[in-house]
Design a protein around this motif. Structure first.
Motif, PDB file in Angstrom:
ATOM      1  N   ASP A  85       0.818  -1.211   0.000  1.00  0.00           N
ATOM      2  CA  ASP A  85       0.000   0.000   0.000  1.00  0.00           C
ATOM      3  C   ASP A  85       0.850   1.259   0.000  1.00  0.00           C
ATOM      4  O   ASP A  85       0.358   2.347   0.265  1.00  0.00           O
ATOM      5  CB  ASP A  85      -0.937  -0.001   1.212  1.00  0.00           C
ATOM      6  CG  ASP A  85      -0.189  -0.059   2.538  1.00  0.00           C
ATOM      7  OD1 ASP A  85       1.050   0.049   2.555  1.00  0.00           O
ATOM      8  OD2 ASP A  85      -0.861  -0.224   3.581  1.00  0.00           O
ATOM      9  N   GLY A  86       2.156   1.113  -0.294  1.00  0.00           N
ATOM     10  CA  GLY A  86       3.076   2.240  -0.256  1.00  0.00           C
ATOM     11  C   GLY A  86       3.821   2.333   1.060  1.00  0.00           C
ATOM     12  O   GLY A  86       4.777   3.080   1.197  1.00  0.00           O
ATOM     13  N   ARG A  87       3.396   1.559   2.025  1.00  0.00           N
ATOM     14  CA  ARG A  87       4.005   1.575   3.356  1.00  0.00           C
ATOM     15  C   ARG A  87       4.445   0.173   3.801  1.00  0.00           C
ATOM     16  O   ARG A  87       5.528  -0.008   4.291  1.00  0.00           O
ATOM     17  CB  ARG A  87       2.996   2.145   4.349  1.00  0.00           C
ATOM     18  CG  ARG A  87       3.491   2.201   5.747  1.00  0.00           C
ATOM     19  CD  ARG A  87       2.446   2.815   6.652  1.00  0.00           C
ATOM     20  NE  ARG A  87       2.830   2.627   8.026  1.00  0.00           N
ATOM     21  CZ  ARG A  87       2.886   3.610   8.909  1.00  0.00           C
ATOM     22  NH1 ARG A  87       2.561   4.828   8.566  1.00  0.00           N
ATOM     23  NH2 ARG A  87       3.230   3.358  10.137  1.00  0.00           N
ATOM     24  N   GLU A  89      10.948  -0.981  -4.309  1.00  0.00           N
ATOM     25  CA  GLU A  89       9.821  -0.054  -4.305  1.00  0.00           C
ATOM     26  C   GLU A  89       9.739   0.714  -2.979  1.00  0.00           C
ATOM     27  O   GLU A  89       8.716   1.313  -2.667  1.00  0.00           O
ATOM     28  CB  GLU A  89       8.530  -0.820  -4.617  1.00  0.00           C
ATOM     29  CG  GLU A  89       8.572  -1.403  -6.030  1.00  0.00           C
ATOM     30  CD  GLU A  89       7.260  -1.992  -6.505  1.00  0.00           C
ATOM     31  OE1 GLU A  89       6.207  -1.700  -5.926  1.00  0.00           O
ATOM     32  OE2 GLU A  89       7.304  -2.749  -7.504  1.00  0.00           O
TER      33      GLU A  89
END
Length: 147
Positions: A64-66, A99
């Motif tokens: 989720d980006g985290r 990422e």
């Protein structure tokens, strides 16, 4: 060989899932359309293992980006204890690192003795400091467990 999963792998991966005793398959999330949506959101992080010309292992992996999360980690029975699961996990974790994801989690059913022993053996830590909660938004998304 370990490589990124694509939607073209769906049928072979689904067929593999159906061979894993105790594996939970969701009617909506694990449909071809559900997996295609997941892979579009996470195009590089899910993996398959190929041996003898067929898919013998898979991990759905997204973030989720985290935080990253592993779902549906499996290796065909006859290919276990060869390092395939660990190789897939390392591959996916390296993609997550690229990422800029710093932590990854997974959920293993408490009755999944083989899976829990595997994760413990390769250095994952079982969390005792939190509770995991679910809230169902789509009642049609039924989980069926392989016998």
């Amino acid at each position: 060989m370990i490589r990124a999963m694509t939607i073209d792998d769906y049928q072979d991966v689904h067929d593999l899932w159906m061979t894993i005793k105790g594996f939970g398959i969701r009617s909506v999330d694990d449909s071809k359309e559900g997996i295609e949506m997941f892979l579009k959101r996470n195009p590089t992080t899910s993996v398959v293992a190929i041996e003898d010309g067929k898919i013998v292992g898979s991990i759905l992996c997204g973030h989720d980006g985290r935080r990253g999360c592993f779902y549906h980690v499996c290796v065909a029975d006859q290919y276990r204890r060869r390092g395939i699961g660990k190789a897939m996990a390392v591959y996916a974790m390296n993609v997550l690192k690229k990422e800029h994801i710093n932590k990854v989690s997974l959920i293993a059913f408490t009755k999944n003795d083989i899976g829990n022993a595997f994760w413990n053996s390769i250095g994952w830590t079982k969390r005792e400091d939190l509770n995991y909660y679910d809230f169902t938004l789509n009642e049609a998304n039924i989980t069926a467990f392989n016998q």
